[in-house]
Design a protein around this motif. Structure first.
Motif, short mmCIF file in Angstrom:
data_model
loop_
_atom_site.label_atom_id
_atom_site.label_comp_id
_atom_site.label_asym_id
_atom_site.label_seq_id
_atom_site.Cartn_x
_atom_site.Cartn_y
_atom_site.Cartn_z
N VAL A 103 41.41 -49.60 15.75
CA VAL A 103 40.45 -48.37 15.24
C VAL A 103 40.91 -47.04 15.88
O VAL A 103 41.28 -45.99 15.23
N GLU A 104 41.40 -47.18 17.21
CA GLU A 104 42.18 -46.07 17.86
C GLU A 104 43.54 -45.73 17.21
O GLU A 104 43.74 -44.52 16.87
N GLU A 105 44.06 -46.81 16.71
CA GLU A 105 45.56 -46.52 16.22
C GLU A 105 45.36 -45.87 14.74
O GLU A 105 46.05 -44.95 14.51
N ALA A 106 44.37 -46.29 14.05
CA ALA A 106 44.11 -45.81 12.77
C ALA A 106 43.56 -44.31 12.88
O ALA A 106 44.15 -43.09 12.16
N GLY A 107 43.04 -43.86 14.05
CA GLY A 107 42.48 -42.47 14.26
C GLY A 107 43.80 -41.66 14.56
O GLY A 107 43.98 -40.50 14.03
N GLU A 108 44.78 -42.26 15.05
CA GLU A 108 46.16 -41.51 15.49
C GLU A 108 46.87 -41.26 14.21
O GLU A 108 47.47 -40.28 14.12
N VAL A 109 46.79 -42.49 13.07
CA VAL A 109 47.25 -41.95 11.97
C VAL A 109 46.91 -40.79 11.11
O VAL A 109 47.43 -39.85 10.70
N ALA A 110 45.22 -40.81 11.16
CA ALA A 110 44.80 -39.45 10.67
C ALA A 110 45.20 -38.28 11.39
O ALA A 110 45.30 -37.39 10.92
N GLN A 111 45.24 -38.22 12.68
CA GLN A 111 45.50 -37.21 13.45
C GLN A 111 46.88 -36.61 12.91
O GLN A 111 46.98 -35.52 13.08
N ALA A 112 47.78 -37.77 12.93
CA ALA A 112 49.17 -37.28 12.66
C ALA A 112 49.28 -36.65 11.09
O ALA A 112 49.94 -35.60 11.05
N TYR A 113 48.62 -37.07 10.09
CA TYR A 113 48.73 -36.86 8.74
C TYR A 113 47.94 -35.37 8.78
O TYR A 113 48.49 -34.53 8.26
N ILE A 114 46.88 -35.14 9.52
CA ILE A 114 46.29 -33.92 9.50
C ILE A 114 47.33 -32.88 10.06
O ILE A 114 47.19 -31.69 9.68
N GLY A 115 48.13 -33.17 11.08
CA GLY A 115 49.17 -32.26 11.60
C GLY A 115 50.23 -32.09 10.81
O GLY A 115 51.08 -30.87 10.77
N THR A 116 50.39 -32.88 9.56
CA THR A 116 51.70 -32.66 8.61
C THR A 116 51.06 -31.60 7.70
O THR A 116 51.97 -31.01 7.21
N VAL A 117 49.91 -31.35 7.59
CA VAL A 117 49.53 -30.36 6.38
C VAL A 117 48.94 -29.36 7.22
O VAL A 117 48.63 -28.26 6.37
N GLY A 118 48.95 -29.29 8.46
CA GLY A 118 48.51 -28.16 9.29
C GLY A 118 47.07 -27.70 8.73
O GLY A 118 46.64 -26.53 8.86
N GLN A 119 46.22 -28.63 8.72
CA GLN A 119 44.75 -28.45 8.35
C GLN A 119 43.91 -27.49 9.46
O GLN A 119 43.21 -26.75 9.00
N ASN A 120 44.52 -27.77 10.69
CA ASN A 120 43.83 -27.08 11.69
C ASN A 120 44.50 -25.86 11.79
O ASN A 120 45.64 -25.61 12.18
N PRO A 121 44.10 -24.62 11.60
CA PRO A 121 44.61 -23.26 11.65
C PRO A 121 45.20 -22.90 12.93
O PRO A 121 45.95 -22.20 13.11
N ARG A 122 44.40 -23.31 13.99
CA ARG A 122 44.40 -23.06 15.26
C ARG A 122 45.97 -23.74 15.73
O ARG A 122 46.80 -23.05 16.46
N LYS A 123 46.14 -24.86 15.34
CA LYS A 123 47.14 -25.96 15.83
C LYS A 123 48.54 -25.60 14.68
O LYS A 123 49.74 -25.54 15.03
N GLY A 124 48.03 -25.33 13.44
CA GLY A 124 49.23 -25.23 12.36
C GLY A 124 49.69 -26.82 12.13
O GLY A 124 49.36 -27.80 12.50
N VAL A 125 51.00 -26.85 11.54
CA VAL A 125 51.77 -28.09 11.42
C VAL A 125 52.45 -28.58 12.89
O VAL A 125 53.21 -27.95 13.47
N THR A 126 51.73 -29.63 13.22
CA THR A 126 52.04 -30.25 14.39
C THR A 126 52.88 -31.55 14.39
O THR A 126 53.38 -32.02 15.26
N HIS A 127 52.92 -32.25 13.20
CA HIS A 127 53.57 -33.52 13.01
C HIS A 127 54.56 -33.73 11.69
O HIS A 127 54.22 -32.81 11.05
N THR A 128 55.39 -34.68 11.53
CA THR A 128 55.98 -34.85 10.53
C THR A 128 55.60 -36.18 9.65
O THR A 128 54.64 -36.99 10.22
N ARG A 129 56.25 -36.33 8.45
CA ARG A 129 55.90 -37.67 7.94
C ARG A 129 56.49 -38.83 8.69
O ARG A 129 55.82 -40.05 8.55
N GLN A 130 57.48 -38.65 9.51
CA GLN A 130 57.78 -39.75 10.32
C GLN A 130 56.78 -39.93 11.42
O GLN A 130 56.70 -41.16 11.69
N ASP A 131 56.03 -39.09 12.00
CA ASP A 131 55.13 -39.24 12.83
C ASP A 131 53.99 -40.32 12.22
O ASP A 131 53.63 -41.05 12.90
N VAL A 132 53.92 -39.96 11.13
CA VAL A 132 52.77 -40.71 10.20
C VAL A 132 53.07 -41.97 10.30
O VAL A 132 52.57 -42.92 10.31
#
Length: 148
Positions: free
Chosen positions: A74-103
């Motif tokens: 479950v923890e690892e699945a959460g990290e997938v979600a976190q990485a994907y959210i980072g690819t689309v920059g959904q968090n306006p405070r953080k912006g784009v933080t991850h790549t598709r390779q990270d996902v």
């Protein structure tokens, strides 16, 4: 550094990352050796069995330990979600933080962790369990006009 040495170092680093630095260096290296020596990876279960053996030696295989292995999934699945959210920059405070390779890397962590959990909990050969499940899903998808 050769491509193989780079792959070896990357595999050891990934194992250390997945297990939060708790895996002994020698065990990580043995698993990396097994994974690289069978390239292309025709049997992904060999390094998984080594990981499970190491975990069993360190922590046993009690109901509590199996629960922890399932929670790790479950923890690892959460990290997938976190990485994907980072690819689309959904968090306006953080912006784009991850790549598709990270996902993709995080998805691999989920697969490895799921395989470890399956070996840990299965009462028969996990590769047979996975093959039967894949066949069932493929049949269902085919009958519904999906995968062929």
């Amino acid at each position: 550094m050769s491509a193989r040495e780079a792959a070896y170092d990357a595999a050891v680093a990934k194992l250390n990352s997945i297990y939060s630095g708790q895996i002994p260096e020698q065990v990580a290296r043995e698993i990396a050796d097994a994974a690289l020596d069978t390239a292309p990876q025709s049997d992904p279960w060999t390094p998984i069995y080594r990981l499970v053996g190491w975990l069993d030696r360190q922590n046993g295989r009690t109901d509590h330990e199996i629960s922890m292995r399932l929670l790790k999934l479950v923890e690892e699945a959460g990290e997938v979600a976190q990485a994907y959210i980072g690819t689309v920059g959904q968090n306006p405070r953080k912006g784009v933080t991850h790549t598709r390779q990270d996902v993709a890397d995080e998805l691999c962590d989920v697969i490895i962790t799921a395989m470890v959990a399956l070996v840990s909990i299965a009462d028969r050969a996990p590769d047979d369990i996975l093959a039967a499940k894949l066949a069932k899903v493929t049949r269902r998808a085919s009958s519904e006009g999906g995968a062929r």
